[in-house]
Structures are given as structure tokens and as C-alpha cells.
Design a protein around this motif. Structure first.
Motif, mmCIF file in Angstrom:
data_model
loop_
_atom_site.group_PDB
_atom_site.id
_atom_site.type_symbol
_atom_site.label_atom_id
_atom_site.label_comp_id
_atom_site.label_asym_id
_atom_site.label_seq_id
_atom_site.Cartn_x
_atom_site.Cartn_y
_atom_site.Cartn_z
ATOM 1 N N THR A 204 0.847 -1.187 0.000
ATOM 2 C CA THR A 204 0.000 0.000 0.000
ATOM 3 C C THR A 204 0.887 1.244 0.000
ATOM 4 N N SER A 205 0.285 2.377 -0.245
ATOM 5 C CA SER A 205 1.036 3.636 -0.224
ATOM 6 C C SER A 205 0.155 4.733 0.351
ATOM 7 N N GLY A 206 0.809 5.785 0.807
ATOM 8 C CA GLY A 206 0.062 6.951 1.277
ATOM 9 C C GLY A 206 -0.751 6.719 2.519
ATOM 10 N N GLY A 207 -0.326 5.775 3.372
ATOM 11 C CA GLY A 207 -1.046 5.553 4.623
ATOM 12 C C GLY A 207 -2.392 4.878 4.452
ATOM 13 N N MET A 208 -2.577 4.156 3.344
ATOM 14 C CA MET A 208 -3.848 3.483 3.088
ATOM 15 C C MET A 208 -4.134 2.436 4.166
ATOM 16 N N THR A 209 -5.338 2.425 4.674
ATOM 17 C CA THR A 209 -5.728 1.443 5.682
ATOM 18 C C THR A 209 -6.113 0.126 5.017
ATOM 19 N N VAL A 210 -6.241 -0.910 5.839
ATOM 20 C CA VAL A 210 -6.676 -2.214 5.327
ATOM 21 C C VAL A 210 -8.035 -2.095 4.656
ATOM 22 N N SER A 211 -8.958 -1.406 5.293
ATOM 23 C CA SER A 211 -10.298 -1.241 4.726
ATOM 24 C C SER A 211 -10.245 -0.526 3.388
ATOM 25 N N GLN A 212 -9.430 0.492 3.294
ATOM 26 C CA GLN A 212 -9.316 1.241 2.040
ATOM 27 C C GLN A 212 -8.722 0.376 0.933
ATOM 28 N N ALA A 255 1.775 -20.623 18.345
ATOM 29 C CA ALA A 255 0.470 -21.063 18.845
ATOM 30 C C ALA A 255 -0.483 -19.872 18.927
ATOM 31 N N ASN A 256 -1.637 -20.023 18.313
ATOM 32 C CA ASN A 256 -2.687 -18.994 18.300
ATOM 33 C C ASN A 256 -2.267 -17.697 17.610
ATOM 34 N N ALA A 257 -1.163 -17.736 16.856
ATOM 35 C CA ALA A 257 -0.688 -16.502 16.214
ATOM 36 C C ALA A 257 -1.704 -15.991 15.204
ATOM 37 N N TRP A 258 -2.282 -16.905 14.449
ATOM 38 C CA TRP A 258 -3.274 -16.480 13.451
ATOM 39 C C TRP A 258 -4.520 -15.930 14.138
ATOM 40 N N ALA A 259 -4.995 -16.627 15.149
ATOM 41 C CA ALA A 259 -6.194 -16.172 15.867
ATOM 42 C C ALA A 259 -5.980 -14.783 16.464
ATOM 43 N N ASN A 260 -4.791 -14.534 16.990
ATOM 44 C CA ASN A 260 -4.516 -13.232 17.593
ATOM 45 C C ASN A 260 -4.444 -12.131 16.533
ATOM 46 N N ALA A 261 -3.948 -12.491 15.353
ATOM 47 C CA ALA A 261 -3.803 -11.500 14.283
ATOM 48 C C ALA A 261 -5.104 -11.255 13.531
ATOM 49 N N TRP A 262 -6.038 -12.182 13.636
ATOM 50 C CA TRP A 262 -7.238 -12.214 12.805
ATOM 51 C C TRP A 262 -7.998 -10.889 12.704
ATOM 52 N N PRO A 263 -8.266 -10.191 13.794
ATOM 53 C CA PRO A 263 -9.102 -8.984 13.680
ATOM 54 C C PRO A 263 -8.560 -7.938 12.706
ATOM 55 N N ASN A 264 -7.239 -7.921 12.495
ATOM 56 C CA ASN A 264 -6.644 -6.898 11.638
ATOM 57 C C ASN A 264 -6.169 -7.436 10.291
ATOM 58 N N THR A 265 -6.555 -8.664 9.953
ATOM 59 C CA THR A 265 -6.087 -9.241 8.694
ATOM 60 C C THR A 265 -6.899 -8.714 7.510
ATOM 61 N N ILE A 267 -7.706 -10.671 5.065
ATOM 62 C CA ILE A 267 -8.675 -11.733 4.781
ATOM 63 C C ILE A 267 -9.993 -11.434 5.491
ATOM 64 N N LYS A 268 -9.912 -11.082 6.764
ATOM 65 C CA LYS A 268 -11.134 -10.752 7.508
ATOM 66 C C LYS A 268 -11.828 -9.548 6.891
ATOM 67 N N SER A 269 -11.068 -8.540 6.498
ATOM 68 C CA SER A 269 -11.662 -7.349 5.894
ATOM 69 C C SER A 269 -12.378 -7.689 4.590
ATOM 70 N N MET A 270 -11.806 -8.593 3.807
ATOM 71 C CA MET A 270 -12.479 -9.013 2.570
ATOM 72 C C MET A 270 -13.806 -9.694 2.879
ATOM 73 N N LEU A 271 -13.794 -10.547 3.894
ATOM 74 C CA LEU A 271 -15.034 -11.228 4.280
ATOM 75 C C LEU A 271 -16.073 -10.240 4.785
ATOM 76 N N ASP A 272 -15.621 -9.214 5.467
ATOM 77 C CA ASP A 272 -16.536 -8.222 6.026
ATOM 78 C C ASP A 272 -17.079 -7.256 4.971
ATOM 79 N N ARG A 273 -16.285 -6.951 3.934
ATOM 80 C CA ARG A 273 -16.595 -5.820 3.075
ATOM 81 C C ARG A 273 -16.975 -6.191 1.637
ATOM 82 N N LEU A 274 -16.716 -7.432 1.230
ATOM 83 C CA LEU A 274 -16.978 -7.837 -0.151
ATOM 84 C C LEU A 274 -17.881 -9.069 -0.176
ATOM 85 N N PRO A 275 -18.612 -9.312 -1.270
ATOM 86 C CA PRO A 275 -19.395 -10.556 -1.385
ATOM 87 C C PRO A 275 -18.436 -11.745 -1.342
ATOM 88 N N SER A 276 -18.516 -12.537 -0.309
ATOM 89 C CA SER A 276 -17.476 -13.544 -0.115
ATOM 90 C C SER A 276 -17.937 -14.673 0.789
#
Length: 362
Positions: A204-212, A255-265, A267-276
């Protein structure tokens, strides 16, 4: 319209209710307990009921809509077992697609890796980021070809596991479609499949967020297809924390590294924001691939059923697996043709369950 042999048309006397409690127990000579008013849909009573099995509905009343399927597959060192799993299950995957009526070239496939390096692979003149199958540089790949399964499998096997450890999915898809926009047919819907044990690392560039970033990707795909409603993402991934998947990728190998990272991934944003829809990479991976194939089948058809008799307006109910489908969303009634039209069969989540249509007679 056939009765008993393929379709079940059951006329109920006025005042009797359909027994939705045991939908799966409907016999080919009528409802087993037509006077049983206990129902998981209270108050629904209709004079005529039409029942369809999934196979009957698909073969007799459905037509296939074209779909362009773009796979972006992680080819980093942790993915060997999953590549093998895709190859081993592709014959079963193709058998699911063969259920589609008049399949022909309805399903077009393209395969990309997660490696975006422009340098050549060792001992070759082929860059790492070259599309592996289905694009203009190596020829289209669709279900009308007798050898499409073996061609697909060869491409997946050829991905190897020497790809970059900086795995990207949105960027390869965007780059490939920009270079070869004709991959997407104007009359087809688009399915994008990401298969990975990590998160997307598109720069990304210009401080773009995951959602953006995710919104930018969705807007790009929607712009190519006349709207995001003509696009769907299938994410074969470690997925939701409750799935208990652990990554072997360097970024998430604790151990649990993925689960801990999940809220900011991403992948999660795609599931939340796109038909998926998400599919589980760990566990019974083969079953998940077949579930993905089943979803492709149900989303790639449209159906129309002409009712045997004219209904009283406003009395039509359509039920599947004990629940009413939504008028205007899951189906529409066309009075001019006395038919019910379904834009897709996505509600058929369990092919063993029948679809039931009920209405009162004029």
C-alpha cells in the motif's frame, strides 16, 4: 409437468397444512401426515404443494450462467500439502461442475501464483509472476475442453513451493486482469478464489488502511464487471479463529498466532466488506473444496418453474430446509408466465433437502 416420476405435485384439501416438520420425509405419493399442522413455519397453510429434489430442479428447470473463475494460489514453501490436496480433489471438483446443465464453456478458469516477482524463475525465461493457465499468454482454459482437469492439475502442480515469502493475492489478480481484461467475459459473473495459509501482503502507499485497500480492490473488480454484485470471492484460508487452524507460514507460526492477528487481517476485511465466503484450509480440506464446487454450481444457474395451476396472488410461499425463502430476493413470481424465477440456487446448501412451493388456488 411430470408427477411422481421426477416432480412431486401434491394437492392438499382446503384447510390442511403442509407438514414442514418432516420436509425430508415427504413421499412420492403425497405428504405422509397431511393433517399434521405442527410446523416449523407456524400458520402456513396452502392448497397446493410442489416439491423438487436438488437434482430434479437442476436438471429439469435450470440453465447455466457463465462464470469466470480466477484462482490465486499461494506457492510459498508452506503450501506443498495443499497443492497436492487441490490436485487430488480436482476430479471430484469437476464432477460437481458436471452437474450443471449444458455445461459447455460456462466455467472459465485462470490460475495465478502469489508470487509477483518479475524476475525469471531459475533456468527459465519465465518470470515468477507469469499466469500459469487460462490467460492469453498460455491459452484459455474452460470446461468445454476434454482435458481441462489435467491441464488445471498440471498448472497447480507446476506452481511449486519456491515462491516468494511475500505472498500477495489482490495484486496478482489486479495485474493479470489489467494485462488481459478479455479473461473476463461480459456475459459471465466473476469468481475469485484465494488459497493461502497466510494473509495478503499487497503493498500500500500513502497511509492506506486495510479497509481502504480492500475497498479499492472491490471497486476495481466491480468496475470490470458492472458492479460488485457480479463478483464473488471464495477465500480458502486459515479463516475464523474458532476453526482452530494454525499457520505454518513464517508470519503466523506460533500457537494462536493467526487467531490473535485475525481482527486486523486483510482476509477478515475481505469477508466483512466484499461478497465472499470462507472455506477452511485445515482439517478436511478435500471436503471444503467440494463445498466450494457445490457453491459454484448453485451460484452458476438460474431457474424457472411454471406452476401447474394459477395461484391466488400473495399466497405463494417457497420453503427450503424448514425456512421460508425471501420473495423478491431468493425468487420472484411472474404472473404473465405463471412461473417462479430463481436468480441462483444459493439457498440449496444441502442437496439432500428438497425445495417446496405452496400456494392457494384461484
Amino acid at each position: 409437468m411430470k408427477t411422481l416420476a421426477l416432480l412431486i405435485v401434491t394437492l392438499l384439501t382446503a384447510g390442511c397444512a403442509e407438514d414442514f416438520t418432516n420436509i425430508g420425509a415427504v413421499s412420492r405419493t403425497g405428504l405422509e401426515n397431511p393433517d399434521d399442522t405442527s410446523s416449523v413455519i407456524p400458520g402456513v397453510e396452502r392448497e397446493e404443494v410442489v416439491e423438487f429434489s436438488f437434482e430434479e430442479f437442476l436438471s429439469q428447470y435450470s440453465t447455466t450462467q457463465k462464470r469466470d473463475v480466477l484462482w490465486v494460489i499461494d506457492n510459498s514453501g508452506s503450501m506443498q500439502a495443499y497443492h497436492t490436496g487441490v490436485v487430488n480433489k480436482m476430479n471430484d471438483f469437476s464432477a460437481k461442475l458436471d452437474q450443471l446443465p449444458n455445461l459447455g464453456d460456462a466455467i472459465r478458469m485462470g490460475i495465478l501464483s502469489s508470487d509477483t516477482r518479475t524476475t525469471n524463475m531459475p533456468g527459465t525465461t519465465t518470470p515468477y509472476n507469469r499466469p500459469r493457465a487460462g490467460f492469453a499468454v498460455n491459452g484459455r482454459l474452460d470446461t468445454s475442453m476434454a482435458n481441462w482437469v489435467s491441464t488445471f492439475n498440471s498448472a497447480v502442480s507446476g506452481l511449486g513451493v519456491q515462491g516468494s515469502g511475500i505472498e500477495m493475492f489482490m495484486k496478482p489478480a489486479t495485474d493479470a486482469l489489467t494485462a488481459d481484461p478479455a479473461f473476463l467475459r461480459s456475459e459471465a459473473k466473476a469468481e475469485v478464489i484465494f488459497l493461502t495459509d497466510t494473509d495478503d501482503q499487497t503493498p500500500t502507499s500513502g497511509g492506506m488502511t486495510v479497509s481502504q485497500l480492500v475497498d479499492q480492490f472491490g471497486n476495481y473488480l466491480g468496475g470490470l464487471k458492472g458492479g460488485i454484485d457480479n463478483v464473488h470471492l471464495s477465500l480458502v484460508t486459515l479463516g475464523l479463529p474458532e476453526w482452530g487452524c494454525n499457520s505454518s507460514d513464517d508470519l503466523y507460526n506460533g500457537a494462536n498466532a493467526w487467531a490473535n492477528a485475525w481482527p486486523n487481517t486483510r482476509i477478515k476485511s475481505m469477508l466483512d466488506r466484499l461478497p465472499s465466503k470462507a472455506y477452511k484450509l485445515c482439517g478436511d480440506f478435500g471436503a471444503e473444496l467440494l463445498s466450494l464446487a457445490q457453491n459454484l454450481v448453485t451460484q452458476s444457474v438460474k431457474s424457472e418453474v411454471t406452476l401447474p395451476k394459477a395461484p391466488v396472488p400473495g399466497t405463494i410461499v417457497v420453503a427450503y430446509n424448514g425456512k421460508l425463502l425471501s420473495d423478491g430476493v431468493d425468487y420472484v413470481y411472474d404472473a404473465a408466465t405463471n412461473s417462479i424465477k430463481f436468480p441462483n440456487l444459493g439457498f440449496f446448501t444441502d442437496p439432500s433437502k428438497p425445495l417446496i412451493i405452496g400456494y392457494n388456488l384461484k
